[in-house]
Write an enzyme that holds these catalytic residues in place. Structure first.
Site, PDB file in Angstrom:
ATOM      1  N   HIS A  33       0.836  -1.204   0.000  1.00 14.94           N
ATOM      2  CA  HIS A  33       0.000   0.000   0.000  1.00 14.94           C
ATOM      3  C   HIS A  33       0.866   1.247   0.000  1.00 14.94           C
ATOM      4  O   HIS A  33       1.455   1.618   1.019  1.00 14.94           O
ATOM      5  CB  HIS A  33      -0.919   0.015   1.222  1.00 14.94           C
ATOM      6  N   HIS A  35       1.263   5.264  -2.405  1.00 10.92           N
ATOM      7  CA  HIS A  35       0.706   6.155  -3.420  1.00 10.92           C
ATOM      8  C   HIS A  35       1.842   6.898  -4.115  1.00 10.92           C
ATOM      9  O   HIS A  35       2.859   7.221  -3.497  1.00 10.92           O
ATOM     10  CB  HIS A  35      -0.232   7.182  -2.788  1.00 10.92           C
ATOM     11  N   ARG A 122     -10.357   0.605  -6.085  1.00 15.37           N
ATOM     12  CA  ARG A 122     -10.498   1.135  -4.732  1.00 15.37           C
ATOM     13  C   ARG A 122     -11.724   2.024  -4.597  1.00 15.37           C
ATOM     14  O   ARG A 122     -12.011   2.854  -5.464  1.00 15.37           O
ATOM     15  CB  ARG A 122      -9.260   1.945  -4.348  1.00 15.37           C
ATOM     16  N   HIS A 179      -6.206  -0.500   5.943  1.00 13.98           N
ATOM     17  CA  HIS A 179      -5.821   0.101   7.226  1.00 13.98           C
ATOM     18  C   HIS A 179      -6.529  -0.524   8.426  1.00 13.98           C
ATOM     19  O   HIS A 179      -7.136   0.154   9.257  1.00 13.98           O
ATOM     20  CB  HIS A 179      -6.066   1.599   7.178  1.00 13.98           C
ATOM     21  N   ASP A 248       1.830   2.798   3.433  1.00 17.04           N
ATOM     22  CA  ASP A 248       0.964   3.963   3.225  1.00 17.04           C
ATOM     23  C   ASP A 248       1.763   5.221   2.896  1.00 17.04           C
ATOM     24  O   ASP A 248       1.270   6.338   3.034  1.00 17.04           O
ATOM     25  CB  ASP A 248       0.051   4.218   4.433  1.00 17.04           C
TER      26      ASP A 248
END
Length: 295
Positions: A33, A35, A122, A179, A248
């Site tokens: 995970h 970005h 997502r 999460h 994250d």
């Protein structure tokens, strides 16, 4: 647990880490995970600067991970060009992506996304701010992507999971809960979402990400997110074969103080207390979920 002595390292972008993790990293470990925010691509919502593939390679060097899953951020809406570009840059054999789409996406686009490394869609609905999708799209889109073998990745609040229980139970695709299912503290696993998600995990067609410890922690980094420990350990006990880990990065929800990525990586060691379970979460489970080859 196997641990390596921490040593000084150069700072990495969007991270407070100043030492390498104490935990050793198994071969083919996956950060499931993260970005990418690349200024070469048009943003439709506030973005994080300097969170490019080149920046993330420094995170990989810090953590020792090899595989990665890039999750489309709200910044780009349903234009997945930046995510596809990042997959290609990091390497198609070691990288996968999660897209954001509307149900009217064409079959041709779905095929191109699949060829580009996309393996899921997502729905980030924990807040309405800059949300590109809605709950009314979930089931229709799930049916569109089922034949591709993709999954739905859900970043919802714990209350939202409970409110949409019937929907979750009838969806035709695998589910991935972001999460740690966002169980709020201090209640944690007493929240009814824990029982619901546990039920879905037990069915063998859902997964959960051990990520974002800072999102619901009250004690924060100063307390080493200790109040999240019971939640994370409960998930490890409940379904170790259905868990993956994610950094994250670049921690868009923490603009004022970026977390220590070495600490976040070491938390998995702290939560599992077992090398075999940790290997499963970092290597075996993501290989199954995202289709990485056993090379």
């Amino acid at each position: 647990m196997s641990e390596a002595r921490a040593a000084p390292v150069l700072r990495v972008p969007n991270s407070a880490a100043d030492t390498v993790p104490r935990s050793t990293t198994p071969a083919h470990a996956c950060d499931a995970h993260l970005h990418i925010y690349d200024p070469r691509f048009q943003a439709i919502a506030p973005t994080v600067e300097h969170a490019t593939v080149a920046d993330y390679r420094r995170v990989q060097a810090l953590l020792g991970t090899r595989r990665a899953v890039i999750v489309q951020p709200r910044t780009y809406g349903t234009d997945n060009s930046a995510t596809l570009d990042a997959i290609a840059q990091l390497g198609a054999t070691t990288t996968r992506g999660i897209a954001v789409l509307h149900p009217d996406v064409t079959d041709d686009t779905l095929q191109k996304l699949d060829a580009g490394g996309i393996r899921g869609v997502r729905f980030s609905l924990y807040t309405h701010a800059n949300a590109a999708v809605g709950f009314d799209m979930v089931e229709t889109l799930a049916r569109r992507i089922a034949e591709l073998g993709w999954h739905l990745q859900l970043h919802w609040t714990a209350d939202q999971f409970v409110a949409h229980r019937d929907l979750l139970l009838r969806l035709p695709t695998p589910l991935v809960f972001d999460h740690m299912a966002r169980l709020p503290l201090p209640g944690g696993i007493a929240h009814p979402a824990f029982a619901l998600v546990s039920e879905l995990l037990a069915r063998g067609n859902s997964w959960l990400k051990l990520s974002g410890a800072y999102l619901d922690s009250i004690v924060g980094e100063a307390g080493r997110y200790a109040d999240i420990d019971p939640v994370a350990r409960a998930w490890v006990r409940a379904a170790p074969e259905r868990l993956v880990w994610g950094s994250d990065w670049p921690h868009f929800t923490e603009p004022d103080h970026k977390p220590d990525d070495s600490l976040l990586f070491d938390l998995l060691t702290h939560w599992t207390g077992d090398d075999a379970v940790r290997h499963r979460i970092l290597v075996d489970n993501p290989a199954r979920l995202y289709g990485f080859a056993n090379d």
